[in-house]
Design an enzyme around this catalytic site. Structure first.
Site, PDB file in Angstrom:
ATOM      1  N   PHE A 139      55.975  54.925  15.104  1.00 47.40           N
ATOM      2  CA  PHE A 139      54.829  55.605  14.500  1.00 47.40           C
ATOM      3  C   PHE A 139      54.195  56.503  15.546  1.00 47.40           C
ATOM      4  CE2 PHE A 139      50.420  56.214  13.249  1.00 47.40           C
ATOM      5  CZ  PHE A 139      50.586  56.631  11.945  1.00 47.40           C
ATOM      6  N   ASP A 224      54.838  57.038  24.120  1.00 42.76           N
ATOM      7  CA  ASP A 224      53.641  57.060  23.290  1.00 42.76           C
ATOM      8  C   ASP A 224      52.892  55.756  23.571  1.00 42.76           C
ATOM      9  OD1 ASP A 224      51.747  56.756  21.313  1.00 42.76           O
ATOM     10  OD2 ASP A 224      53.031  57.477  19.680  1.00 42.76           O
ATOM     11  N   LYS A 253      43.682  55.643  21.149  1.00 45.77           N
ATOM     12  CA  LYS A 253      42.952  54.470  20.631  1.00 45.77           C
ATOM     13  C   LYS A 253      41.849  53.874  21.523  1.00 45.77           C
ATOM     14  CE  LYS A 253      45.846  53.109  16.839  1.00 45.77           C
ATOM     15  NZ  LYS A 253      47.093  53.846  16.731  1.00 45.77           N
TER      16      LYS A 253
HETATM   17  C1  LIG Z   1      47.662  55.029  16.075  1.00 43.63           C
HETATM   18  C2  LIG Z   1      48.851  55.630  16.704  1.00 43.63           C
HETATM   19  C3  LIG Z   1      49.075  57.018  16.681  1.00 43.63           C
HETATM   20  C4  LIG Z   1      48.189  57.970  15.922  1.00 43.63           C
HETATM   21  O1  LIG Z   1      46.910  58.029  16.447  1.00 43.63           O
HETATM   22  P1  LIG Z   1      45.746  58.776  15.606  1.00 43.63           P
HETATM   23  O2  LIG Z   1      44.566  58.701  16.513  1.00 43.63           O
HETATM   24  O3  LIG Z   1      45.567  57.996  14.327  1.00 43.63           O
HETATM   25  O4  LIG Z   1      46.208  60.146  15.350  1.00 43.63           O
HETATM   26  C5  LIG Z   1      50.169  57.507  17.352  1.00 43.63           C
HETATM   27  N1  LIG Z   1      51.008  56.694  18.026  1.00 43.63           N
HETATM   28  C6  LIG Z   1      50.826  55.353  18.062  1.00 43.63           C
HETATM   29  C7  LIG Z   1      51.777  54.505  18.831  1.00 43.63           C
HETATM   30  C8  LIG Z   1      49.758  54.775  17.394  1.00 43.63           C
HETATM   31  O5  LIG Z   1      49.589  53.452  17.404  1.00 43.63           O
END
Ligand SMILES: *Cc1c(COP(=O)(O)O)cnc(C)c1O
Length: 400
Positions: A139, A224, A253
Site C-alpha cells: 500500500f 516506504d 503518519k
Molecule cells: C498510510 C500509508 C500511505 C499513505 O499515506 P497517506 O498519508 O494516507 O497518503 C502510504 N504508504 C504506507 C506504507 C502507508 O501505511
C-alpha cells in the site's frame, strides 16, 4: 454536538468514501485514551492508524505546537523556514539520509520519491530507466501514481488508466524480483513491513539480497516507511532493524503527531537529482507542521519510545503466542515487528472480535475476516498491554 447529529450531517454533506463508520465521535484525548461526544472513555490501540504514537495531548507537544500557532502557522517556501531547516537536520542526523523534502501526506511523499527516482536516471542520461518494481499486497497511497504502485487491484482498478511503469512481484520471493528486473528498471520500492494489507514483514535475508541486487544492477532502493517509520517497529526507522540502507525512504503518519506532514528522505547521490523548480509544495514543510515534527522527535528521544515499542512489542507477541498454544488455538499466527502487530485467526471472526472490543471501549482494526491489526501508541506500559490482552481474550470468548 451529539453523535446522531454528526452522523446525520455526515450522511447528508460528506462524500460517501468511508461507508458507515464505527459509531463514535471523539472530542478529547489524553495519553492512550479518548473521550466521546457521549462522555465515554476509550482506550486506543490503533493510534489514528499509526499516527498518534506519542499519545494524545502530550504536554511537550501541546506547548511547542501552541507556541508556534500563536506566532506563525504558515509561510510559503518562497522564504526560509527555521523549523523546516531544524527538522531536516534532525532527520538527517538520525538516519542514513543526507537531504529531506517535506510534503503533507504519505501518498505525496511517495509521489516525491517516485519522481526523484525517475529524474535521477534522466539526469544520468538513462531515460529508459523509468520502471519501478513494487510488491503485491503493498500500500503506497491513494493518488493515481501511488495507486499504480500499490499492489492491490481493488484500490486501483476503478481509476484506470493508471500511471505506466509499475510491476508487482510477491513479497519475500527474491527469484521473482530478479526475474522482473530489466534494463528499464529504475527502482525497487517496498514497505519493509507491509501494514495496511495485514502486517507482513519482509525477511531480513530478502531485503539484504534486494539491496545487493540493486547495487549490482544500478537500481535505486526506496523504502516506504510511512507506517514503519518514527519508532513503530522498535527502531527509529525500520531499515535500521534490518541493517539495509535504502537510497530513498519516505515518512508521514507518526512524524507530525497528528499534524499532517510527510517527508522524502534521500542519500546525497539521489537527492541531488532535484534541481530548482522540479518539485515543490504550498503547504509542505510549513512552520506548524515542522514544529510538530520537532516535538515528536524530541519526545521520541527523551522517552526512548523506539525502545519501548521494541520491548512492549516482544511482550505482547510472547503473551499472544502463549495463548495461541494453550487456551486460544483460534489465534493461529502473530506477526509483530515492534508495536506493528497482526493477529491471524483461523476462523472468520476478526470483525466480530473488533466489535466486541469496541463494546469494551477498545479501538483496534481488522483486515478482512481473519486478521486483527493492532497499532497502539508507543507510550503504552506493560500494565496497559496486560489490560489489553485481558480484554482481547474475553472479546474472543464472546465472538466465538
Ligand atoms: C498510510 C500509508 C500511505 C499513505 O499515506 P497517506 O498519508 O494516507 O497518503 C502510504 N504508504 C504506507 C506504507 C502507508 O501505511
Amino acid at each position: 454536538m451529539f453523535l446522531n447529529e454528526i452522523q446525520e450531517y455526515d450522511k447528508k454533506y460528506f462524500m460517501n468514501t468511508f461507508g458507515s463508520r464505527i459509531p463514535v465521535a471523539f472530542t478529547k484525548g489524553e495519553g492512550i485514551h479518548l473521550w466521546s461526544t457521549e462522555g465515554e472513555k476509550y482506550t486506543d490501540f490503533f493510534a489514528g492508524i499509526a499516527v498518534n504514537s506519542i499519545g494524545y495531548s502530550h504536554p511537550t507537544f501541546v506547548d511547542m505546537v501552541t507556541e508556534q500557532v500563536s506566532s506563525l502557522i504558515h509561510c510559503s517556501n518562497l522564504y526560509y523556514i527555521e523549523a523546516q531547516a531544524l527538522l531536516a537536520k534532525e532527520l538527517v542526523e538520525n538516519s542514513c539520509a543526507d537531504k529531506i523534502f517535506f510534503s503533507n501526506s504519505g501518498a505525496e511523499a511517495n509521489e516525491g520519491a517516485i519522481k526523484l527516482a525517475r529524474i535521477y536516471f534522466k539526469k544520468l542520461g538513462k531515460p529508459e530507466k523509468y520502471e519501478i518494481i513494487t510488491l503485491q499486497k503493498s500500500f503506497h497511497g491513494r493518488t493515481i501514481t501511488t495507486l499504480s504502485a500499490t499492489g492491490q487491484e481493488k484500490y486501483a482498478k476503478p481509476f484506470e488508466p493508471l500511471t505506466q511503469g509499475f510491476k508487482k512481484v510477491p513479497i519475500n520471493d527474491f527469484a521473482a524480483l530478479e526475474a522482473a528486473i530489466t534494463e528499464n528498471t529504475c527502482a525497487v520500492m517496498l514497505e519493509p513491513v507491509q501494514g495496511e494489507s495485514g502486517v507482513y514483514p519482509c525477511n531480513p535475508e530478502y531485503l539484504q539480497n534486494v539491496k545487493r541486487l540493486c547495487l549490482e544492477k544500478d537500481i535505486l532502493l526506496i523504502f516506504d516507511e510511512v507506517q514503519t517509520g518514527i519508532g513503530r517497529t522498535g527502531k527509529l526507522f525500520c531499515y535500521q532493524k534490518y541493517n539495509v540502507e535504502p537510497d530513498i525512504f519516505t515518512l508521514a503518519k507518526a512524524l507530525g503527531g497528528g499534524i499532517p506532514i510527510g517527508a522524502v528522505c534521500a542519500k546525497e547521490h539521489a537527492a541531488g537529482a532535484f534541481t530548482p523548480g522540479e518539485h515543490g509544495s504550498t503547504f509542505g514543510g510549513n512552520p506548524l507542521a515542522c514544529t510538530a515534527g520537532l516535538a515528536v522527535m524530541k519526545i521520541m528521544k527523551e522517552e526512548k519510545l523506539s525502545e519501548n515499542a521494541e520491548k512492549l512489542g516482544l511482550y505482547i507477541k510472547s503473551r499472544l503466542e502463549a495463548l495461541s498454544s494453550s487456551t486460544y488455538p483460534v489465534i493461529s499466527e502473530i506477526r509483530a515487528v515492534g508495536l506493528m502487530i497482526g493477529i491471524e485467526l483461523n476462523k472468520p471472526v476478526a470483525p466480530a472480535v473488533k466489535a466486541k472490543m469496541f463494546e469494551k471501549k477498545y479501538l483496534i482494526a481488522n483486515v478482512g475476516e481473519n486478521i486483527l491489526r493492532i497499532l497502539p501508541p508507543l507510550i503504552i506500559t506493560q500494565a496497559d498491554a496486560d489490560e489489553f490482552i485481558a480484554a482481547l481474550t474475553s472479546a474472543i470468548d464472546e465472538a466465538l
